[in-house]
Design an enzyme around this catalytic site. Sequence first.
Site, PDB file in Angstrom:
ATOM      1  N   ASP A 105       1.012  -1.463   0.136  1.00 25.77           N
ATOM      2  CA  ASP A 105       0.130  -0.299   0.374  1.00 25.77           C
ATOM      3  C   ASP A 105       0.902   1.412   0.259  1.00 25.77           C
ATOM      4  O   ASP A 105       1.759   1.460  -0.161  1.00 25.77           O
ATOM      5  CB  ASP A 105      -1.249  -0.393   1.083  1.00 25.77           C
ATOM      6  CG  ASP A 105      -1.929   0.870   1.661  1.00 25.77           C
ATOM      7  OD1 ASP A 105      -2.689   0.945   0.697  1.00 25.77           O
ATOM      8  OD2 ASP A 105      -1.827   2.059   1.973  1.00 25.77           O
TER       9      ASP A 105
ATOM     10  N   TYR B  16      -1.502  11.607   2.030  1.00 23.25           N
ATOM     11  CA  TYR B  16      -2.436  12.074   0.570  1.00 23.25           C
ATOM     12  C   TYR B  16      -1.847  13.532   0.279  1.00 23.25           C
ATOM     13  O   TYR B  16      -2.665  13.605  -1.204  1.00 23.25           O
ATOM     14  CB  TYR B  16      -3.641  11.407   1.417  1.00 23.25           C
ATOM     15  CG  TYR B  16      -3.976   9.961   2.029  1.00 23.25           C
ATOM     16  CD1 TYR B  16      -4.327   9.241   0.290  1.00 23.25           C
ATOM     17  CD2 TYR B  16      -4.163   9.256   2.406  1.00 23.25           C
ATOM     18  CE1 TYR B  16      -4.090   7.470   0.690  1.00 23.25           C
ATOM     19  CE2 TYR B  16      -4.017   8.174   3.175  1.00 23.25           C
ATOM     20  CZ  TYR B  16      -4.170   7.089   2.021  1.00 23.25           C
ATOM     21  OH  TYR B  16      -4.810   5.456   2.047  1.00 23.25           O
TER      22      TYR B  16
ATOM     23  N   HIS C 144      -6.904  -6.305  -1.255  1.00 20.74           N
ATOM     24  CA  HIS C 144      -5.685  -5.660  -0.677  1.00 20.74           C
ATOM     25  C   HIS C 144      -5.125  -6.091  -0.561  1.00 20.74           C
ATOM     26  O   HIS C 144      -3.765  -5.596  -0.491  1.00 20.74           O
ATOM     27  CB  HIS C 144      -6.743  -4.195  -0.677  1.00 20.74           C
ATOM     28  CG  HIS C 144      -5.682  -3.660  -0.900  1.00 20.74           C
ATOM     29  ND1 HIS C 144      -5.355  -2.624  -1.495  1.00 20.74           N
ATOM     30  CD2 HIS C 144      -5.191  -2.166   0.463  1.00 20.74           C
ATOM     31  CE1 HIS C 144      -4.015  -1.656  -1.656  1.00 20.74           C
ATOM     32  NE2 HIS C 144      -4.220  -1.808   0.155  1.00 20.74           N
TER      33      HIS C 144
END
Length: 381
Positions: free
Chosen positions: A194, A302, A358
Amino acid sequence: QSKGEGFRSPDPASPLAAGSPDGGATVVPGRGDMPELVVTALLTPSRLTLKLLRALMWCLVVSAALVTAAVYGCIALTHVLCVVPACLSDPSLGEHDFLILKSSGLRLHYVSSGRGNGPLMLFLHGFPENWFSWRYQLREFQSRFHVVAVDLRGYWPSDSPQDVDWYTTDLLMVDIQDVILGLGYSKCVLVGHDWGAILAWNFSIYYPALVERLVVASAAPMSVYQDYSLRHISQLFRSHYVFLFQLPWLPEKLLSMSDFQILKTTLTHHKTGIPHVTPNDLEAFLYSFTQPSGLVGPLNYYRNIFRNFPLEPQELSTRTLLLWGEKDTYLEPGLVGAIGSRFVPGRLEAHILPGVGHWVPQSNPEEMNQYMWAFLQDLLD
């Protein structure tokens, strides 16, 4: 009255008489003969007594409120400082330590095991996770590698600057360099998932001499992701949360509401979550976010995504093992082909795992470990 005269009716004008509903007379006290000053003087002690009683009552109420707040504050502080989930202290996973980074002076927490058993294997976690997401790999590879799983900058108990400018890609790259060199190595096997995998991709591009091998799960280099998303709008819909996280303070409030229910649902949902995740595992991931401003640092990653847009295409040459879940809710399988098109031929080994989502390192640890052993065997030989 004189005998035989009977009772006389009171004088209607007299203050001692007043009409009653039944026509009789009602006696009422008269005040005309008592000065107002005297009445005030007589009532003053009572009034002062009532005021003192009220003041005393409020002093007691406020004191009780403060004592109660102190008790509950101690309870809350105990939860913050002491009640660490037991699984985070499992000795079989390694020893806990801190490293002061040379470039920034920040302190990073890490878990380490197997020093002296072989090359350095450095693990970088994603969001919303921490070092504990590598528990299966720490146990598996500590016999032949020095395994180290860090809590990245911004994830408690590592230092967590609040300003978004502390989370640029360049600074995060330097963190990884400082960890490798600070542990006494000149290169490592770098493993990421990730967000940790995004950092690992970038690090292998800009610091190739420090990466012996690269193992990536569920992430693409940012330049590949950028180009692919512009040609496949469906990928942008899968990454919709990235746009929410660009806003200040609101994402932190939303994610922390109802005891972090959004994150709990994300990690436990049958489609988006980690299969077979236990309540203890969940507590281990969420614990760091319960610390003061615990979500600010992770979300600042982010908020820096679009700072360098647009990115130039980059050629990938580090020998890499790429593992991808076919059922990944957040990333399309088509990204694997896009990654392969950027690689020097023969340097990428990619596997799309059928029916896997994921969270590959946790949902399919045995499968991942087998691929890693085979990929790294020549280093051990």
